[in-house]
Scaffold this active site. Structure first.
Site, mmCIF file in Angstrom:
data_model
loop_
_atom_site.group_PDB
_atom_site.id
_atom_site.type_symbol
_atom_site.label_atom_id
_atom_site.label_comp_id
_atom_site.label_asym_id
_atom_site.label_seq_id
_atom_site.Cartn_x
_atom_site.Cartn_y
_atom_site.Cartn_z
ATOM 1 N N THR A 1 0.114 2.544 10.416
ATOM 2 C CA THR A 1 0.374 3.474 11.580
ATOM 3 C C THR A 1 0.408 2.703 12.989
ATOM 4 O O THR A 1 1.322 2.921 13.612
ATOM 5 C CB THR A 1 -1.068 4.174 11.692
ATOM 6 N N ASN B 1 -5.148 -7.064 6.660
ATOM 7 C CA ASN B 1 -6.549 -7.682 6.752
ATOM 8 C C ASN B 1 -7.129 -7.946 5.401
ATOM 9 O O ASN B 1 -7.634 -8.974 4.854
ATOM 10 C CB ASN B 1 -7.644 -6.490 7.263
ATOM 11 N N GLU C 1 -10.973 -1.601 9.952
ATOM 12 C CA GLU C 1 -11.774 -1.065 8.828
ATOM 13 C C GLU C 1 -13.230 -1.600 9.310
ATOM 14 O O GLU C 1 -13.424 -2.241 10.056
ATOM 15 C CB GLU C 1 -11.439 -1.756 7.431
ATOM 16 N N ASN D 1 1.109 -1.157 -0.043
ATOM 17 C CA ASN D 1 -0.078 -0.023 -0.244
ATOM 18 C C ASN D 1 0.843 1.264 -0.048
ATOM 19 O O ASN D 1 1.706 1.530 1.088
ATOM 20 C CB ASN D 1 -0.909 -0.011 1.238
ATOM 21 N N PRO D 2 0.962 2.078 -0.893
ATOM 22 C CA PRO D 2 1.955 3.261 -1.146
ATOM 23 C C PRO D 2 1.405 4.177 -0.189
ATOM 24 O O PRO D 2 2.203 5.224 0.187
ATOM 25 C CB PRO D 2 1.763 3.592 -2.825
ATOM 26 N N GLY E 1 -0.247 -1.075 6.690
ATOM 27 C CA GLY E 1 -1.010 -1.322 8.021
ATOM 28 C C GLY E 1 -1.767 -2.413 8.099
ATOM 29 O O GLY E 1 -1.828 -3.277 7.210
ATOM 30 N N ASP E 2 -2.596 -2.093 9.406
ATOM 31 C CA ASP E 2 -3.447 -3.430 9.625
ATOM 32 C C ASP E 2 -4.535 -3.543 8.742
ATOM 33 O O ASP E 2 -4.871 -4.954 8.371
ATOM 34 C CB ASP E 2 -3.870 -3.248 11.150
ATOM 35 N N GLY E 3 -5.107 -2.502 8.152
ATOM 36 C CA GLY E 3 -5.984 -2.667 7.028
ATOM 37 C C GLY E 3 -5.568 -3.506 5.909
ATOM 38 O O GLY E 3 -6.347 -4.136 5.561
ATOM 39 N N THR F 1 -1.420 -1.477 -4.500
ATOM 40 C CA THR F 1 -2.708 -1.669 -4.163
ATOM 41 C C THR F 1 -3.409 -0.079 -4.600
ATOM 42 O O THR F 1 -2.737 0.758 -4.628
ATOM 43 C CB THR F 1 -2.925 -1.752 -2.796
#
Length: 293
Positions: A94, A72, A273, A10-11, A67-69, A41
């Site tokens: 984050t 997921n 999310e 994820n950039p 990140g966690d999103g 992404t």
């Protein structure tokens, strides 16, 4: 034959560190013997599809950088596959709760070197109404913070953005009606929040459930009963030390399956999310994935 890895990154995660370190990370993975290709992404559905395609293409490893999103979304792609690649994580977000729970360093280059030691462990996966989560499912006003913080603010301020949003939320805190049912547990009444956890770490709190394990086939559930704002602040302070678990305002139990309902509209948070609304049935899929730790 060299093993193949698909790096899905994820950039915009965190402070956009992947943009800066991508060439070095690819070099680390290639020198470790991994034939590595990339996918940048473009949104949640794109990330899920990229992970599904990587599983279909029989990659040996899929590395989620974000990140966690992002993690997921990658998990939601991999978990649907019959033959699932080993999951790797580069903590570029984050909070990076799952990466922290797995003991991965926050520095991206150090984390990449750690992945190339190829230390693999089993990992449980949670499921809620057909969606998968790897670390946390939650409901209650405080759990809405993670998906209400603008991505630009997270990029600029990092973890501080969540704390600022939390302070903004305090005056709006109110209880919600919850009905929680498991095989040997039942709760019906007012609560501030309900957390269904697969690890001990959530939102930067290192020991929200000090004894939680990510491969025991059980979900750890925390319910914070109806509380005043001073009670919530006190619990948050205790949670920093892992002492909140003994409070009379907190209920903790374990289950491999449970149902959560409400008489009112309650949003569901899955790994930071938005995951729909209650009611929801939660189950744990024991050892559904393997992960580099």
């Amino acid at each position: 034959m060299r093993k193949r890895a698909r790096l899905i990154y994820n950039p915009s995660s965190g402070k956009e560190a992947m943009r800066q370190h991508l060439p070095e990370i690819l070099d680390i993975l290639e020198l470790a013997g991994l034939e590595t290709s990339c996918h940048m992404t473009k949104g949640s559905e794109d990330t899920i599809q990229a992970a599904m395609q990587a599983a279909e293409d029989r990659f040996d490893y899929v590395i989620a950088a974000g990140g966690d999103g992002t993690v997921n979304e990658v998990v939601n792609g991999l978990a649907q596959a019959e033959k699932r690649p080993v999951l790797g994580i580069l903590p570029a977000g984050t909070s990076n709760d799952l990466a922290g729970a797995l003991g991965l360093p926050r520095d991206l280059l150090e984390a990449a070197h750690q992945l190339t030691r190829f230390q693999i462990r089993p990992l449980d996966v949670g499921q809620a109404n057909g969606q998968f989560f790897i670390n946390i499912a939650g409901c209650g006003r405080l759990t809405e913070i993670t998906y209400e913080v603008p991505s630009k603010l997270k990029t600029a301020l990092g973890q501080l953005a969540y704390y600022m949003k939390g302070l903004e939320k305090i005056p709006q805190l109110r209880d919600i009606h919850l009905e929680v049912e498991a095989e040997n547990f039942g709760f019906s009444g007012k609560a501030m929040l309900c957390l269904i956890m697969n690890s001990r770490r959530v939102g930067g709190f290192e020991n929200l459930v000090p004894d939680a394990k990510m491969d025991d086939g059980l979900l750890d559930v925390i319910i914070v009963k109806q509380s005043t704002i001073p009670d919530i602040i006190r619990l948050a302070t205790q949670a920093l030390r892992g002492e909140h678990i003994h409070s009379n305002r907190v209920i903790h139990f374990q289950a491999d399956r449970l149902t959560v309902r409400s008489r009112e509209h309650v949003d569901l948070n899955l790994d930071g999310e938005h995951g729909g609304t209650l009611p929801a049935e939660f189950v744990v899929l024991r050892h559904h994935l393997q992960v580099l730790a």
